[in-house]
Write an enzyme that holds these catalytic residues in place. Structure first.
Site: not given
Ligand SMILES: NC(=O)c1ccc[n+]([C@@H]2O[C@H](COP(=O)([O-])OP(=O)(O)OC[C@H]3O[C@@H](n4cnc5c(N)ncnc54)[C@H](OP(=O)(O)O)[C@@H]3O)[C@@H](O)[C@H]2O)c1
Length: 327
Positions: A53, A217-218, A221
């Site tokens: 990252y 879902a990034g 949702l």
């Molecule tokens: N092992 C792996 O391959 C892998 C892959 C991906 C992630 N991860 C880990 O999992 C963590 C979470 O993954 P993720 O970022 O994909 O999770 P997520 O919770 O599905 O998506 C986070 C995204 O959702 C939006 N968001 C979050 N809270 C919000 C709110 N209260 N209101 C409106 N939008 C909101 C933001 O998008 P916007 O940026 O569009 O504003 C944020 O970047 C990462 O930080 C990492 O530590 C691991």
């Protein structure tokens, strides 16, 4: 905060893990510090990161996120308060050996992560995904040494197939090595099959900790997305369109929204609460781009879904009939 055992290990974590992937990408260092401060203040004691990252971001490089976390740990003197999880496997430079899961790279990667994170140990060291070019015996032997040396407490696996996990258990058992104690798959109400088809059985049989990623879902949702509305201006919306803009996913989205409206809650809270209600989940890893988003998301711990709400959500997102139709 009700802390949960991380699988069969003796360590306990909060039911939500703080994701850090957006630090150094979507979030500058100053706001990242505030998010980490707030998470810790609210009782979140496990942070998840990775060595790669946020290499994909403009003006960034692999290791930038770990460096930000390292400066925060040092500045706030908080290392002892945290269960720190990171990962290895990704491409760290043009050097063909500075990646993967060889013994050479495992030893190289841990040193580099410890340096960037300004710590002497990692609590949970995860393989980011499998490396088909390296025998699992070699990787597990190298990881076992790290545990013996006190550099790592537990090992885990992300993006792994159930059969690979079970094979790794045979290798660990046969050689007296530590085993993978946790899994980190993608999991959300719009992405269930990957985990529920076979992995769930392995998780339960072997008592694994489960810290799924992308529970929102990034960002799909959230109410920033709607079937007829404009596509949000975020770097993640292209991925969301490709993966989630289907009739079935919109039906799920709309059901989450309806339930959230009735409960006067946020969609994010309903989406996370649905995951928390699954008996095989330890703690979803939640990403937040601001303190406000973090507080919103942690609100999931304050709401509970009743039986009817869970039934509705389970039914609208059911994948079994679709799968059976393909068999
Ligand atoms: N092992 C792996 O391959 C892998 C892959 C991906 C992630 N991860 C880990 O999992 C963590 C979470 O993954 P993720 O970022 O994909 O999770 P997520 O919770 O599905 O998506 C986070 C995204 O959702 C939006 N968001 C979050 N809270 C919000 C709110 N209260 N209101 C409106 N939008 C909101 C933001 O998008 P916007 O940026 O569009 O504003 C944020 O970047 C990462 O930080 C990492 O530590 C691991």
């Amino acid at each position: 905060m009700e802390y949960r055992r991380l699988g069969s290990t003796g360590v306990k974590i909060a039911p939500i893990v703080l994701g850090t992937m957006q630090m150094g990408w979507r979030v500058e260092e100053e706001e990242s510090f505030k998010i980490m401060d707030k998470a810790l203040e609210l009782g979140i004691n496990c942070f998840d990161t990775a060595d790669v990252y946020s290499y994909w971001a403009d003006n960034s490089y692999p290791g930038k996120t770990e460096e930000i976390i390292g400066r925060w740990l040092k500045d706030r003197d908080t290392r002892d308060d945290l269960v720190l999880a990171t990962k290895l496997r990704g491409t760290m430079s043009d050097d063909i050996n500075n990646r993967g899961l060889s013994r050479r790279h495992v030893h190289q990667a841990i040193k580099a992560s410890l340096r960037r994170l300004q710590t002497d140990w990692i609590d949970l060291y995860q393989i980011h995904s499998f490396d088909n070019d390296v025998p699992i015996e070699e990787t597990l032997h190298a990881l076992n040494i790290l545990v013996d040396d006190g550099l790592v407490n537990y090992i885990g696996a992300s993006n792994i197939h159930p059969w690979m996990l079970v094979e790794s258990f045979w290798v660990s058992q046969k050689n007296g090595y530590v085993r993978f104690e946790t899994v980190q798959p993608p999991y959300s109400i719009v992405r269930r099959m990957l985990v529920e088809h076979q992995m769930e059985h392995v998780i339960k049989k072997y008592g694994l900790g489960v810290i799924p990623y992308s529970p929102l879902a990034g960002g799909f949702l959230t109410d920033r997305y709607s079937r007829d509305g404009p596509i949000p201006d975020t770097p993640r919306s292209e991925g969301a369109q490709k993966r989630y803009f289907t009739e079935k996913r919109w039906a799920i989205h709309e059901t989450v929204k309806e339930i959230a409206d009735v409960k006067e809650a946020k969609m994010t809270q309903v989406a996370i609460a649905w995951i928390l209600a699954k008996d095989f989940i330890t703690a979803p890893i939640v990403g937040a781009n601001s303190v406000e988003q973090l507080e919103d998301n942690l609100g999931a711990l304050e709401i509970s879904l009743d039986e009817d709400e869970i039934k509705r959500l389970d039914e609208v997102s059911d994948w079994v009939a679709d799968y059976e139709a393909l068999r």
